[in-house]
Design an enzyme around this catalytic site. Structure first.
Site, PDB file in Angstrom:
ATOM      1  CB  SER A   4       3.078  11.406  -3.271  1.00 33.02           C
ATOM      2  OG  SER A   4       2.718  12.215  -4.365  1.00 33.02           O
ATOM      3  CE  LYS A  57       2.308   9.237  -7.212  1.00 28.34           C
ATOM      4  NZ  LYS A  57       2.309   9.429  -5.739  1.00 28.34           N
TER       5      LYS A  57
END
Length: 217
Positions: A50, A104
């Site tokens: 990700s 993230k």
């Protein structure tokens, strides 16, 4: 008179003091290591893609990037836009049976209005410049949100409440992130990813310079 027995010829007792000292050293080292991991910093590896291409992730930890997470900074300062953070699953993610930490990048800050327009992120009606970690062809859309809450969180403009942050993955085409499930409370943030220590040919600071130096759009 009773003769006193001399012990000059008896076998000397073994000196085991070094074993005791070694044991103390080992125990102290373990406690220090646990203390550092709990309160100061810890090592983690990236299990998914990700955050590609910034961080290489794969389920095989021996092929994945390994990082150091600073757990002290946010005890004294607020998270900043551009920081890559590790956080425990939010309530929404826990409902979806996620239990492991996520990683993230912080995109939206408390009090800001965030929306997606034509594949770009807008903060307070101004486009967010993300060229330092995204290629020009990358689009940020909610089409990737095929699971979880529907409609996705950023299907419409949202204003971020106090002590909460919007986080997105750098791999926008393959990242299950805040677009889909919402915001991260500051209490969930474990720390900031600061250094990559594996692989050896790519050791160093993850972001070489401040991406958004203290001036918000």
């Amino acid at each position: 008179m009773q003769n006193q027995v001399s012990d000059k010829n008896s076998s000397p007792q073994p000196d085991n003091s070094w074993i005791l000292e070694l044991g103390k050293t080992i125990i102290l080292s373990v406690f220090l290591a646990l203390g550092i991991r709990t309160f100061v910093a810890e090592a983690r590896w990236i299990p998914s893609g990700s955050m590609e291409p910034t961080l290489h992730g794969t389920p095989n930890q021996w092929e994945a990037d390994k990082i150091i997470v600073d757990k002290v900074k946010y005890k004294f300062t607020k998270p900043e836009r551009g920081d890559i953070v590790v956080f425990s699953p939010t309530e929404e993610l826990q409902k979806e049976q996620y239990h492991d930490a996520f990683i993230k990048r912080i995109i939206g800050l408390p009090g800001e209005k965030v929306e997606l327009r034509e594949g770009q992120v807008y903060i307070n009606n101004k486009v967010l410049e993300e060229d330092k970690y995204l290629s020009p062809s990358v689009r940020t859309v909610v089409d990737v949100c095929t699971s979880g809450q529907q409609p996705p969180f950023l299907a419409q403009p949202e204003t971020i409440p106090p002590n909460s942050y919007l986080v997105l993955g750098d791999n926008r085409g393959s990242s299950y992130d805040g677009r889909c499930w919402g915001l991260v409370p500051q209490k969930n943030i474990i720390g900031r990813a600061i250094v990559r220590f594996w692989p050896l040919n790519n050791v160093g600071a993850i972001d070489k310079s401040p991406l958004y130096p203290s001036v918000n759009p």
